[in-house]
Write a protein that holds these residues in place. Structure first.
Motif, PDB file in Angstrom:
ATOM      1  N   ASP A  80       0.794  -1.104  -0.243  1.00 33.64           N
ATOM      2  CA  ASP A  80      -0.051  -0.031  -0.078  1.00 33.64           C
ATOM      3  C   ASP A  80       0.880   1.303  -0.071  1.00 33.64           C
ATOM      4  N   LEU A  81       1.285   1.790  -1.278  1.00 39.67           N
ATOM      5  CA  LEU A  81       2.317   2.846  -1.408  1.00 39.67           C
ATOM      6  C   LEU A  81       1.516   4.289  -0.901  1.00 39.67           C
ATOM      7  N   ASP A  82       0.432   4.459  -0.810  1.00 40.13           N
ATOM      8  CA  ASP A  82      -0.564   5.403  -0.320  1.00 40.13           C
ATOM      9  C   ASP A  82      -0.026   5.602   1.404  1.00 40.13           C
ATOM     10  N   TYR A  83      -0.146   4.423   1.920  1.00 40.71           N
ATOM     11  CA  TYR A  83       0.434   4.333   3.201  1.00 40.71           C
ATOM     12  C   TYR A  83       1.621   4.575   3.604  1.00 40.71           C
ATOM     13  N   HIS A  84       2.629   4.051   2.800  1.00 36.61           N
ATOM     14  CA  HIS A  84       3.994   4.401   2.997  1.00 36.61           C
ATOM     15  C   HIS A  84       4.557   5.842   2.561  1.00 36.61           C
ATOM     16  N   PHE A  85       4.078   6.482   1.559  1.00 36.82           N
ATOM     17  CA  PHE A  85       4.511   7.605   1.029  1.00 36.82           C
ATOM     18  C   PHE A  85       3.266   8.743   1.302  1.00 36.82           C
ATOM     19  N   ARG A  86       3.638   9.394   2.304  1.00 40.63           N
ATOM     20  CA  ARG A  86       2.568  10.444   2.845  1.00 40.63           C
ATOM     21  C   ARG A  86       2.774  11.866   2.410  1.00 40.63           C
ATOM     22  N   HIS A  87       1.700  12.885   2.092  1.00 38.15           N
ATOM     23  CA  HIS A  87       1.735  14.042   2.012  1.00 38.15           C
ATOM     24  C   HIS A  87       1.236  14.618   3.269  1.00 38.15           C
ATOM     25  N   SER A  88       2.086  15.617   3.556  1.00 35.89           N
ATOM     26  CA  SER A  88       1.600  16.585   5.015  1.00 35.89           C
ATOM     27  C   SER A  88       1.956  17.916   4.590  1.00 35.89           C
ATOM     28  N   ALA A  89       1.268  18.749   5.283  1.00 33.36           N
ATOM     29  CA  ALA A  89       1.529  20.220   5.366  1.00 33.36           C
ATOM     30  C   ALA A  89       1.832  20.702   6.939  1.00 33.36           C
ATOM     31  N   LEU A  90       2.927  21.818   6.678  1.00 33.08           N
ATOM     32  CA  LEU A  90       3.155  22.355   8.168  1.00 33.08           C
ATOM     33  C   LEU A  90       2.070  23.332   8.679  1.00 33.08           C
ATOM     34  N   ARG A  97      11.374  25.769  12.489  1.00 29.15           N
ATOM     35  CA  ARG A  97      11.132  25.258  13.911  1.00 29.15           C
ATOM     36  C   ARG A  97       9.931  24.382  13.758  1.00 29.15           C
ATOM     37  N   GLU A  98       9.082  24.680  13.157  1.00 24.98           N
ATOM     38  CA  GLU A  98       7.858  23.642  12.775  1.00 24.98           C
ATOM     39  C   GLU A  98       8.075  22.423  12.269  1.00 24.98           C
ATOM     40  N   LEU A  99       8.968  22.491  11.192  1.00 24.25           N
ATOM     41  CA  LEU A  99       9.521  21.390  10.441  1.00 24.25           C
ATOM     42  C   LEU A  99      10.104  20.365  11.375  1.00 24.25           C
ATOM     43  N   LEU A 100      11.147  20.852  12.302  1.00 26.28           N
ATOM     44  CA  LEU A 100      11.782  20.299  13.065  1.00 26.28           C
ATOM     45  C   LEU A 100      10.983  19.594  14.454  1.00 26.28           C
ATOM     46  N   GLU A 101       9.938  20.307  14.701  1.00 31.44           N
ATOM     47  CA  GLU A 101       9.072  19.637  15.469  1.00 31.44           C
ATOM     48  C   GLU A 101       8.247  18.425  15.195  1.00 31.44           C
ATOM     49  N   LEU A 102       7.725  18.783  13.813  1.00 31.82           N
ATOM     50  CA  LEU A 102       7.109  17.634  13.261  1.00 31.82           C
ATOM     51  C   LEU A 102       8.261  16.366  12.927  1.00 31.82           C
ATOM     52  N   THR A 103       9.295  16.640  12.371  1.00 33.34           N
ATOM     53  CA  THR A 103      10.170  15.483  12.475  1.00 33.34           C
ATOM     54  C   THR A 103      10.576  14.920  13.728  1.00 33.34           C
ATOM     55  N   SER A 104      10.775  15.520  14.889  1.00 36.87           N
ATOM     56  CA  SER A 104      10.840  14.967  16.087  1.00 36.87           C
ATOM     57  C   SER A 104       9.513  13.972  16.257  1.00 36.87           C
ATOM     58  N   ARG A 105       8.513  14.389  16.396  1.00 41.11           N
ATOM     59  CA  ARG A 105       7.410  13.684  16.473  1.00 41.11           C
ATOM     60  C   ARG A 105       7.346  12.330  15.663  1.00 41.11           C
ATOM     61  N   TRP A 106       7.543  12.421  14.237  1.00 39.69           N
ATOM     62  CA  TRP A 106       7.618  11.391  13.338  1.00 39.69           C
ATOM     63  C   TRP A 106       8.909  10.220  13.847  1.00 39.69           C
ATOM     64  N   HIS A 107      10.047  10.876  14.261  1.00 41.50           N
ATOM     65  CA  HIS A 107      11.198  10.009  14.610  1.00 41.50           C
ATOM     66  C   HIS A 107      10.744   9.385  15.732  1.00 41.50           C
ATOM     67  N   GLY A 108      10.020   9.735  16.825  1.00 39.57           N
ATOM     68  CA  GLY A 108       9.562   8.691  17.901  1.00 39.57           C
ATOM     69  C   GLY A 108       8.725   7.862  17.816  1.00 39.57           C
ATOM     70  N   GLU A 124       4.807  20.049   2.839  1.00 44.19           N
ATOM     71  CA  GLU A 124       5.126  21.434   2.113  1.00 44.19           C
ATOM     72  C   GLU A 124       4.489  22.442   3.096  1.00 44.19           C
ATOM     73  N   GLY A 125       4.497  23.550   2.833  1.00 44.55           N
ATOM     74  CA  GLY A 125       3.882  24.767   3.749  1.00 44.55           C
ATOM     75  C   GLY A 125       5.067  25.347   4.316  1.00 44.55           C
ATOM     76  N   LEU A 126       6.535  25.267   4.002  1.00 47.18           N
ATOM     77  CA  LEU A 126       7.410  26.245   4.651  1.00 47.18           C
ATOM     78  C   LEU A 126       7.271  27.413   3.947  1.00 47.18           C
ATOM     79  N   GLN A 127       7.434  28.479   5.207  1.00 50.32           N
ATOM     80  CA  GLN A 127       7.157  29.974   4.467  1.00 50.32           C
ATOM     81  C   GLN A 127       8.178  30.455   3.340  1.00 50.32           C
ATOM     82  N   ASP A 128       9.221  29.834   3.172  1.00 47.49           N
ATOM     83  CA  ASP A 128      10.275  30.392   2.167  1.00 47.49           C
ATOM     84  C   ASP A 128       9.916  29.565   0.804  1.00 47.49           C
TER      85      ASP A 128
END
Length: 449
Positions: A80-90, A97-108, A124-128
């Protein structure tokens, strides 16, 4: 079903909620010129159509909920590639900072053993205007170095190449590495027979000459405690030219300078926490023992060296001198050993980690070392993924009881990209280490000016 190698089995066996056993990484990209708001959605939809999934990415434990799950692999017939390859927004404002907080959560969070043991998150969703990709894969399938190499194999040095494979794909047909023909029994016995003289030499270097750092000499620190399952992750890049210039002026290696950066940062961080020990911190440093003239066909020649970080010294130049001497002594010993002897000495350096999960061990013994600092070679050229400019590669590593902090970096074109993984409970304000790394680099530059 295929029988599981012992090393794969051990990574699954020791995993628990407090000890997720996956490696990961965060990549930052700039969209191609002219890419619209629907670039990521369209890219993901195209990649999900890829039906050629390598066998490694179809593998899961044969019996996830019992001990047989540690003994054999099976292949998923329909993934089920749709499960393994996910699309998220910050969440807004979409800072790093928000990207690293989300990464921290996923990594745990643990991987689902009822499925192939990997996940990839397109963000996606980075302000730059940039986008990110976080990936993780179980250590039973792939170690951190292999994961980085696989990621590089999906990239291109051509900005006009829009035919890059998905992160779980490959540009080449996967080839099972054939086991190299074993050395003759006589040769192996000869090397093993030399272990007694080696033991005498190592003991002489460690106890009489005082030139070799051995396990159990590290002081107890706030990093050497039982850990929880939640993680913090911090990341930043520095120009490799700054590190290269210091190495050239001091006659040290670039890795020595990197270790001195880390030493300065750790010293300042521990002072902030009122937790700096009198004795110097000891780092375990994975280092290639291959001679520069050797080819890659020479087999695995990786040593686990222990390095005195000189954190008891306030002067940046003095810390660099201590680190350089410690690494030179350790490498000299290793180069005088045969591959089997070097492997056994490396095993001695990390042996205690194998029993760190036993209740009471961490709290009642000295740590074999204080943390791991790993410098992994990355791409030398500017790389792209389907036309997107690769800005950063930040490794995220495994933590164990007694080892609540890990610093891993990789080279990326003109930069060194640092990824710092810490136990959320044991290492507060982890992001402060980034500021201290920057300060430590500036202090080294001032010291050699």
């Amino acid at each position: 079903m295929a029988l599981m190698p012992f090393t794969d089995s051990m990574f699954l066996l020791v995993e628990s909620r407090e000890h997720p056993m996956h490696v990961g990484g965060l990549q930052l990209f700039r969209k191609p010129d002219g890419a619209g708001d629907d670039f990521l959605r369209g890219l993901r939809e195209d990649l999900l159509k890829a039906d050629d999934v390598p066998p490694l990415f179809l593998r899961r434990p044969a019996r996830p909920v019992n001990t047989a799950g540690y003994l054999a692999w099976t292949q998923e017939s329909e993934i089920d590639l749709d499960y393994h390859f996910r699309h998220s927004a910050l969440p807004q404002p979409g800072r790093i900072r928000e990207l690293l907080e989300l990464t921290s959560r996923w990594h745990g969070t643990l991987l689902d053993r009822h499925r192939p043991l990997w996940e990839i998150h397109l963000v996606e969703g980075l302000q730059d205007g940039r986008f990110a990709m976080y990936n993780k894969i179980h250590h039973a399938l792939m170690d951190g170095v292999s994961a980085l190499r696989h990621m590089q194999s999906t990239l291109s040095d051509d900005p006009d190449d829009h035919d890059c494979p998905p992160p779980w794909g490959t540009r080449h047909e996967s080839r099972e590495k054939s086991a190299q023909a074993p050395r003759s029994v006589v040769k192996t016995l000869e090397q093993l027979a030399g272990l007694a003289p080696v033991a005498v030499k190592v003991a002489n270097e460690a106890f009489r000459e005082h030139t070799l750092t051995l396990p159990m000499q590290a002081p107890r620190t706030m990093f050497n405690v039982p850990i929880g399952g939640a993680r913090r992750f911090a990341a930043q890049s520095w120009p490799v030219s700054r590190v290269r210039a210091i190495a050239a002026k001091t006659g040290t290696s670039r890795n020595d300078v990197v270790l001195a950066m880390c030493a300065g940062a750790l010293r300042d961080y521990l002072i902030e926490q009122s937790a700096l020990p009198d004795a110097p911190l000891i780092a375990m440093v994975p280092v290639s023992m291959r001679d520069k003239t050797e080819t890659e066909s020479g087999g695995n020649q990786i040593g686990a060296l222990l390095c005195n970080l000189g954190t008891d010294k306030a002067d940046a130049a003095a810390r660099l001198t201590t680190i350089n001497q410690s690494m030179r002594d350790a490498k000299r010993i290793f180069k005088e050993l045969t591959p089997i002897q070097a492997l056994l000495l490396s095993g001695l350096n990390v042996a205690q980690l194998g029993v760190s999960a036993v209740p009471g061990v961490v709290n009642n013994t000295r740590p074999p070392f204080n943390l791991v600092i790993s410098n992994v070679p990355g791409p030398r050229k500017q790389m792209y993924w389907n036309g997107a400019h690769l800005d950063g590669i930040y490794p995220a590593s495994v933590l164990l009881d007694g080892q609540a902090l890990n610093i891993t970096l990789t080279s990326n074109s003109d930069n060194l990209d640092f990824g710092i993984t810490g136990c959320r409970r044991s290492v507060p304000h982890l992001q402060r280490l980034l500021l201290h790394l920057d300060t430590a680099l500036s202090e080294l530059e001032a010291a050699v000016a």
